[in-house]
Design an enzyme around this catalytic site. Sequence first.
Site, PDB file in Angstrom:
ATOM      1  N   LYS A  59      45.840  47.378  46.416  1.00 26.97           N
ATOM      2  CA  LYS A  59      47.169  47.803  46.346  1.00 26.97           C
ATOM      3  C   LYS A  59      47.117  48.974  47.407  1.00 26.97           C
ATOM      4  O   LYS A  59      48.359  49.144  47.878  1.00 26.97           O
ATOM      5  CB  LYS A  59      47.603  48.316  45.070  1.00 26.97           C
ATOM      6  CG  LYS A  59      47.504  47.162  43.867  1.00 26.97           C
ATOM      7  CD  LYS A  59      48.859  46.663  44.138  1.00 26.97           C
ATOM      8  CE  LYS A  59      48.903  45.767  42.979  1.00 26.97           C
ATOM      9  NZ  LYS A  59      50.673  45.208  42.891  1.00 26.97           N
ATOM     10  N   SER A  84      50.672  49.460  36.190  1.00 24.63           N
ATOM     11  CA  SER A  84      49.839  49.258  35.170  1.00 24.63           C
ATOM     12  C   SER A  84      48.403  50.040  35.471  1.00 24.63           C
ATOM     13  O   SER A  84      47.467  50.281  34.718  1.00 24.63           O
ATOM     14  CB  SER A  84      49.309  47.864  34.555  1.00 24.63           C
ATOM     15  OG  SER A  84      48.786  47.313  35.621  1.00 24.63           O
ATOM     16  N   GLU A 210      47.030  33.000  38.168  1.00 23.91           N
ATOM     17  CA  GLU A 210      47.257  34.146  37.111  1.00 23.91           C
ATOM     18  C   GLU A 210      46.658  33.731  35.703  1.00 23.91           C
ATOM     19  O   GLU A 210      46.232  32.532  35.515  1.00 23.91           O
ATOM     20  CB  GLU A 210      48.746  34.085  36.825  1.00 23.91           C
ATOM     21  CG  GLU A 210      49.676  32.864  36.669  1.00 23.91           C
ATOM     22  CD  GLU A 210      51.280  32.800  36.935  1.00 23.91           C
ATOM     23  OE1 GLU A 210      51.604  33.783  37.122  1.00 23.91           O
ATOM     24  OE2 GLU A 210      51.640  31.712  36.593  1.00 23.91           O
ATOM     25  N   GLY A 214      50.075  34.585  30.963  1.00 22.35           N
ATOM     26  CA  GLY A 214      51.196  35.100  31.796  1.00 22.35           C
ATOM     27  C   GLY A 214      51.431  34.149  33.052  1.00 22.35           C
ATOM     28  O   GLY A 214      51.457  34.478  34.089  1.00 22.35           O
ATOM     29  N   ASP A 216      54.244  33.075  34.233  1.00 17.22           N
ATOM     30  CA  ASP A 216      55.627  33.175  34.860  1.00 17.22           C
ATOM     31  C   ASP A 216      55.775  32.403  36.287  1.00 17.22           C
ATOM     32  O   ASP A 216      56.645  31.870  36.486  1.00 17.22           O
ATOM     33  CB  ASP A 216      56.170  34.422  34.690  1.00 17.22           C
ATOM     34  CG  ASP A 216      55.244  35.431  35.413  1.00 17.22           C
ATOM     35  OD1 ASP A 216      54.211  35.688  35.012  1.00 17.22           O
ATOM     36  OD2 ASP A 216      55.797  36.055  36.581  1.00 17.22           O
ATOM     37  N   SER A 310      40.526  41.406  43.928  1.00 15.39           N
ATOM     38  CA  SER A 310      41.309  42.186  44.068  1.00 15.39           C
ATOM     39  C   SER A 310      41.471  43.444  43.853  1.00 15.39           C
ATOM     40  O   SER A 310      41.826  44.553  44.290  1.00 15.39           O
ATOM     41  CB  SER A 310      42.892  41.651  43.540  1.00 15.39           C
ATOM     42  OG  SER A 310      42.635  41.672  42.225  1.00 15.39           O
TER      43      SER A 310
END
Length: 327
Positions: A59, A84, A210, A214, A216, A310
């Site tokens: 990130k 988060s 994912e 979750g 989606d 990650s």
Amino acid sequence: MRDADTDGLPTFADVERAAERIAGIAHRTPVLTSRTADAMTGGRLFFKAENLQRAGAFKFRGAYNAISALPEASRTRGVLTFSSGNHAQAIALASRLLGVPATIIMPGDAPAAKIAATRGYGAEVVLYDRYSQDREALGREIAGPRGLTVIPPFNHRDVIAGQGTLAQELIETVGPLDVLVACLGGGGQLAGCALAAAALSPGCRVFGVEPEAGNDGQRSFREGQVVTIPVPRTIADGAQSTALGDLTFAIIRRHVTDILTVTDGQLVETMRFFATRMKILVEPTGCLAAAALLHGLVDVKDKRVGVVISGGNVDLATFARLTAADA
């Protein structure tokens, strides 16, 4: 279908500009290999170790790129984000390095280490209940009166471009790939990596992974439109997003082969693998891509495979509890 540079989406040129901005600031993280992982999958796996990135996750790339691209007046007033943990820490650190005030909205149940690190970087932290409050609405309420620039965790052109630099570095380091597997929350990492893979390794199949709870992203990919779900209950706290962004979804539809899911149990097994076989600490969300490969969800026999690790931001007590259970 229109080219990405004519429809408002980020392009690989944006990734290249991001690489210039973060050069010498973000770590050029190592690429790790494991003969055990190769034997388990039948492929040649190259792990991009973003758990060793500044602030402990990929990130930082997107955060620093986004803030450094702001005009001076916006930097002076400050930035706000909601996260988060990993994007929170990344924005906090990047803001400190650039001398920009930062306000971070974080869920009260985020890992204590992530909250402490975000505050430690000098950011103002506002806690909220992720199951009953809307973090984006709360962000607008705070940012508006103070004139803060909102930098969301994934659905932002400069954030996506910054995340794409990790795949750019990986391919520059090891050469063309047959397969690239990335983690998927809101889609910033997967979208950025897909842009880099399409430009630097044409023909490379790109997969997003994912948590099963979750899914989606998988549902959106299958149905051809963004699907919104309730906040998922999963140990992968960095992937508890409820929907992809319009930018990330458009890029994923164009460049990604498929989206897969893994269980929390498979994430724990992968955390153990990294700790015992590769001697590295990886958080549950950081294990998503590797978990799919190590559990045979993608056939990579005789393929050259890029795998994104990650992040490594996990409380040691939580890590010990998860990996000790049923060991």
